[in-house]
Motif scaffolding. Sequence first.
Motif, PDB file in Angstrom:
ATOM      1  N   ALA A  21       0.864  -1.186   0.000  1.00 31.28           N
ATOM      2  CA  ALA A  21       0.000   0.000   0.000  1.00 31.28           C
ATOM      3  C   ALA A  21       0.897   1.230   0.000  1.00 31.28           C
ATOM      4  CB  ALA A  21      -0.906  -0.001   1.231  1.00 31.28           C
TER       5      ALA A  21
ATOM      6  N   ARG B 299      -4.351  -3.659  10.734  1.00 41.19           N
ATOM      7  CA  ARG B 299      -3.931  -3.343   9.361  1.00 41.19           C
ATOM      8  C   ARG B 299      -4.688  -2.132   8.818  1.00 41.19           C
ATOM      9  NH1 ARG B 299      -4.417  -8.834   6.381  1.00 41.19           N
ATOM     10  NH2 ARG B 299      -5.056  -9.678   8.376  1.00 41.19           N
TER      11      ARG B 299
ATOM     12  N   LYS C 121      -3.056   1.250   7.158  1.00 39.64           N
ATOM     13  CA  LYS C 121      -3.432   1.897   5.885  1.00 39.64           C
ATOM     14  C   LYS C 121      -3.690   3.395   6.104  1.00 39.64           C
ATOM     15  CE  LYS C 121      -5.502  -2.224   3.895  1.00 39.64           C
ATOM     16  NZ  LYS C 121      -6.768  -2.844   3.475  1.00 39.64           N
ATOM     17  N   SER C 122      -4.282   3.757   7.196  1.00 37.63           N
ATOM     18  CA  SER C 122      -4.509   5.186   7.489  1.00 37.63           C
ATOM     19  C   SER C 122      -3.193   5.905   7.686  1.00 37.63           C
ATOM     20  CB  SER C 122      -5.366   5.353   8.757  1.00 37.63           C
ATOM     21  OG  SER C 122      -6.657   4.816   8.552  1.00 37.63           O
TER      22      SER C 122
ATOM     23  N   ILE D 152      -0.381   5.108   6.334  1.00 41.05           N
ATOM     24  CA  ILE D 152       0.221   5.220   4.994  1.00 41.05           C
ATOM     25  C   ILE D 152      -0.385   6.393   4.234  1.00 41.05           C
ATOM     26  CG2 ILE D 152       0.415   4.072   2.741  1.00 41.05           C
ATOM     27  CD1 ILE D 152       0.602   1.422   4.381  1.00 41.05           C
ATOM     28  N   SER D 153      -1.695   6.556   4.332  1.00 42.31           N
ATOM     29  CA  SER D 153      -2.351   7.656   3.613  1.00 42.31           C
ATOM     30  C   SER D 153      -1.910   9.013   4.144  1.00 42.31           C
ATOM     31  CB  SER D 153      -3.869   7.521   3.679  1.00 42.31           C
ATOM     32  OG  SER D 153      -4.329   7.735   4.988  1.00 42.31           O
TER      33      SER D 153
END
Length: 109
Positions: free
Chosen positions: A39, A97, A101-102, A104-105
């Motif tokens: 991601a 997970r 992802k948050s 990473i954003s």
Amino acid sequence: MRLAAALRNGALDLLIVTGAMPLLDNNTMAVWGERVLVALPHDHPLSSRQTVHWDDLRGETVLLSHYDPGKELEDLLVSKLASPEARPKVEHHDVSRGIIKSLISMNTG
């Protein structure tokens, strides 16, 4: 090395290893292959690629959860990028997970 010698001298019939064993002078075959999804933030230089190779992760910050499969993914990274200077920076977080992802954003890894 001992396992490879045991295979050569007939003490073992089969040897299953991860990665490559260049010292084996026997027949080899891939048993399985799995893809690992990466991601990336939309503006990351690797995000425009169809495929990201292990070497592309050098110098990157990789965020992993303490939960499954965090440890297994780190072990896989270490096996693919063996030398310490080639490894990405790995940050472990005690979150799911979805939270990874948050993060990473938010361009944290």
